[in-house]
Design a protein around this motif. Structure first.
Motif, PDB file in Angstrom:
ATOM      1  N   PRO A 169       0.824  -1.217   0.000  1.00  0.00           N
ATOM      2  CA  PRO A 169       0.000   0.000   0.000  1.00  0.00           C
ATOM      3  C   PRO A 169       0.857   1.266   0.000  1.00  0.00           C
ATOM      4  O   PRO A 169       1.911   1.330   0.632  1.00  0.00           O
ATOM      5  N   VAL A 170       0.382   2.258  -0.735  1.00  0.00           N
ATOM      6  CA  VAL A 170       1.004   3.584  -0.744  1.00  0.00           C
ATOM      7  C   VAL A 170      -0.098   4.623  -0.587  1.00  0.00           C
ATOM      8  O   VAL A 170      -1.286   4.323  -0.766  1.00  0.00           O
ATOM      9  N   GLY A 223      -6.122   0.714  -5.751  1.00  0.00           N
ATOM     10  CA  GLY A 223      -7.339   0.370  -5.048  1.00  0.00           C
ATOM     11  C   GLY A 223      -7.567   1.226  -3.823  1.00  0.00           C
ATOM     12  O   GLY A 223      -6.721   2.028  -3.405  1.00  0.00           O
ATOM     13  N   THR A 224      -8.712   1.039  -3.190  1.00  0.00           N
ATOM     14  CA  THR A 224      -9.058   1.823  -2.003  1.00  0.00           C
ATOM     15  C   THR A 224      -8.148   1.530  -0.823  1.00  0.00           C
ATOM     16  O   THR A 224      -8.005   2.354   0.075  1.00  0.00           O
ATOM     17  N   ASN A 225      -7.503   0.355  -0.817  1.00  0.00           N
ATOM     18  CA  ASN A 225      -6.571   0.020   0.272  1.00  0.00           C
ATOM     19  C   ASN A 225      -5.158   0.534   0.019  1.00  0.00           C
ATOM     20  O   ASN A 225      -4.256   0.269   0.807  1.00  0.00           O
ATOM     21  N   GLY A 226      -4.961   1.249  -1.080  1.00  0.00           N
ATOM     22  CA  GLY A 226      -3.656   1.836  -1.374  1.00  0.00           C
ATOM     23  C   GLY A 226      -2.760   0.985  -2.248  1.00  0.00           C
ATOM     24  O   GLY A 226      -1.748   1.485  -2.764  1.00  0.00           O
ATOM     25  N   THR A 227      -3.071  -0.299  -2.409  1.00  0.00           N
ATOM     26  CA  THR A 227      -2.231  -1.140  -3.254  1.00  0.00           C
ATOM     27  C   THR A 227      -2.407  -0.766  -4.724  1.00  0.00           C
ATOM     28  O   THR A 227      -3.460  -0.255  -5.124  1.00  0.00           O
ATOM     29  N   VAL A 228      -1.388  -1.021  -5.519  1.00  0.00           N
ATOM     30  CA  VAL A 228      -1.421  -0.736  -6.948  1.00  0.00           C
ATOM     31  C   VAL A 228      -1.347  -2.061  -7.705  1.00  0.00           C
ATOM     32  O   VAL A 228      -0.446  -2.869  -7.460  1.00  0.00           O
ATOM     33  N   VAL A 229      -2.301  -2.287  -8.593  1.00  0.00           N
ATOM     34  CA  VAL A 229      -2.349  -3.496  -9.402  1.00  0.00           C
ATOM     35  C   VAL A 229      -1.782  -3.179 -10.778  1.00  0.00           C
ATOM     36  O   VAL A 229      -2.193  -2.208 -11.424  1.00  0.00           O
ATOM     37  N   ILE A 230      -0.846  -4.006 -11.226  1.00  0.00           N
ATOM     38  CA  ILE A 230      -0.122  -3.773 -12.475  1.00  0.00           C
ATOM     39  C   ILE A 230      -0.314  -4.973 -13.398  1.00  0.00           C
ATOM     40  O   ILE A 230      -0.084  -6.109 -13.002  1.00  0.00           O
ATOM     41  N   GLY A 231      -0.735  -4.711 -14.600  1.00  0.00           N
ATOM     42  CA  GLY A 231      -0.873  -5.757 -15.601  1.00  0.00           C
ATOM     43  C   GLY A 231      -0.767  -5.143 -16.970  1.00  0.00           C
ATOM     44  O   GLY A 231      -0.186  -4.078 -17.153  1.00  0.00           O
ATOM     45  N   GLY A 232      -1.343  -5.826 -17.964  1.00  0.00           N
ATOM     46  CA  GLY A 232      -1.442  -5.185 -19.251  1.00  0.00           C
ATOM     47  C   GLY A 232      -0.615  -5.749 -20.374  1.00  0.00           C
ATOM     48  O   GLY A 232       0.170  -5.023 -20.973  1.00  0.00           O
ATOM     49  N   GLY A 233      -0.763  -7.010 -20.687  1.00  0.00           N
ATOM     50  CA  GLY A 233      -0.217  -7.482 -21.941  1.00  0.00           C
ATOM     51  C   GLY A 233       0.857  -8.535 -21.872  1.00  0.00           C
ATOM     52  O   GLY A 233       0.959  -9.369 -22.770  1.00  0.00           O
TER      53      GLY A 233
END
Length: 384
Positions: free
Chosen positions: A229-230, A250-260
């Motif tokens: 979380p940030v 997200g609302t909890n501060g975590t960042v989800v990374i994806g995309g290809g």
């Protein structure tokens, strides 16, 4: 045991079809070889977007977004849906020109949701974006939701309406019996219904083959990462015009990374193996576009097995070789947002015999059509 409809596959599209059929008074059985949301439906990026859609998908995506904005009324759960918009960033003038061309094409089809933005608006929407980013495109009512929570909510609501779920049960054979019934042979015995729906995801081509419909499906393993979380810094979901990336907080501060970037999918074993070079490339892209992420640790990564079609659009609609059989699979890594509307379309085809939405481009036999090789059925666009 006899039902009105048997749905094979309890991913989001199978659960959505079952729910919409139950709302139309149908007695439905869903057969799932694992459990609901085990593969792509439970582990995808959760993007709820009209932005960057293949032209054939735009009418469906626009209609589906209206369902997303009232999703709690449908499944009695908000599914974690947040409408902070979706932005595709241009990192140079050439990419911005490409987006302007794309926006003109979408307007020519009668849609206005893809809006070009300059540096100032990009900085307002994505204040942490790197200085070299020159502008982009936004679809302001798009957003994201929680994939597993969404699939489970559709499953629970369908079950509450009387849908029967048989999980941990594999289909081993199909037979069209006298009396216009499909006999579905499984590891838990045989079940009968006059109508069958193929929502088998990455295994959809195998079920289609049982129905006489040959499709060139490829199983792939999209990779995702999540950070520690940030502090909040981003509302919209972000993609790039020139490089693969899906990026959201997200609302909890975590960042989800994806995309290809893809891992290795073993469909027979139902396992996936990460491509660490691809994960590294995604992480490097994030740091170059969002420098504030440089020292944020990645906590874990995961993958699911997804069905990808050669033209990157799904198979939706009736079988061309088997009576009373319908397909809903092959969403090629971007079917999550379409789940609510394709379930409704499937129910309309079964109960009403037609749907008001255009689905000809998704026909199962398009790969054998004379115009397919010439690209007349559509152009692939980067999904971000």
């Amino acid at each position: 045991m006899t039902y009105d409809v048997i749905v094979v596959g309890a991913g989001l599209h199978g659960c959505s079809a079952a729910l919409h059929l139950a709302l139309r008074g149908q007695n439905v059985l869903v057969i799932e070889k694992n459990e609901a949301g085990r593969h792509a439906s439970g582990v995808n990026a959760g993007g709820v977007r009209r932005l960057g859609r293949h032209p054939a998908e735009i009418p469906l995506s626009v209609e589906s977004l209206e369902i997303w904005h009232r999703i709690e009324a449908l499944v009695e759960n908000d599914c974690g849906f947040q409408s902070g918009g979706q932005v595709k960033i241009a990192e140079n003038d050439r990419e911005l020109t490409e987006l302007e061309d794309r926006a003109r094409m979408v307007r020519s089809l009668g849609f206005e949701h893809e809006e070009i933005i300059g540096r100032a608006e990009l900085r307002r929407l994505c204040p942490a974006a790197a200085d070299h980013c020159v502008g982009g495109m936004v679809s302001r009512r798009d957003g994201f939701a929680n994939p597993y929570r969404t699939t489970w909510s559709f499953r629970q609501k369908a079950a509450a309406l009387g849908v029967t779920f048989r999980e941990g049960v594999r289909v081993v054979g199909l037979d069209r019996r006298a009396g216009d019934l499909w006999e579905v042979g499984t590891t838990a015995g045989s079940f009968e219904a006059p109508v069958i729906v193929n929502a088998a995801g990455a295994w959809g081509d195998q079920l289609a083959a049982m129905l006489g419909d040959a499709v060139p499906l490829s199983p792939e393993a999209p990779m995702m990462m999540v950070t520690a979380p940030v502090a909040p810094f981003l509302d919209p979901v972000v993609g790039l015009q020139g490089r693969p990336l899906s990026f959201k907080q997200g609302t909890n501060g975590t960042v989800v990374i994806g995309g290809g970037h893809r891992g290795i999918a073993d469909r027979d074993a139902e396992t996936t193996t990460p491509d660490f070079a691809g994960l590294q490339k995604s992480a490097r892209t994030v740091v170059e576009v969002f420098p504030n992420m440089r020292d944020v640790p990645i906590v874990r990564c995961w993958m699911g097995i997804e069905a990808v079609m050669p033209d990157q659009i799904p198979v939706i609609g009736p079988s061309r070789h088997a009576p009373a059989a319908f397909h809903s699979f092959g969403f090629s890594g971007h079917g999550f947002q379409l789940g609510p509307i394709v379930g409704r379309i499937t129910s309309e085809l079964i109960v009403d015999g037609e749907t008001p939405l255009p689905i000809e481009a998704f026909r199962v036999d398009r790969f054998n059509a004379p115009d397919y090789a010439d690209g007349a059925l559509g152009t692939e666009f980067d999904e971000g």
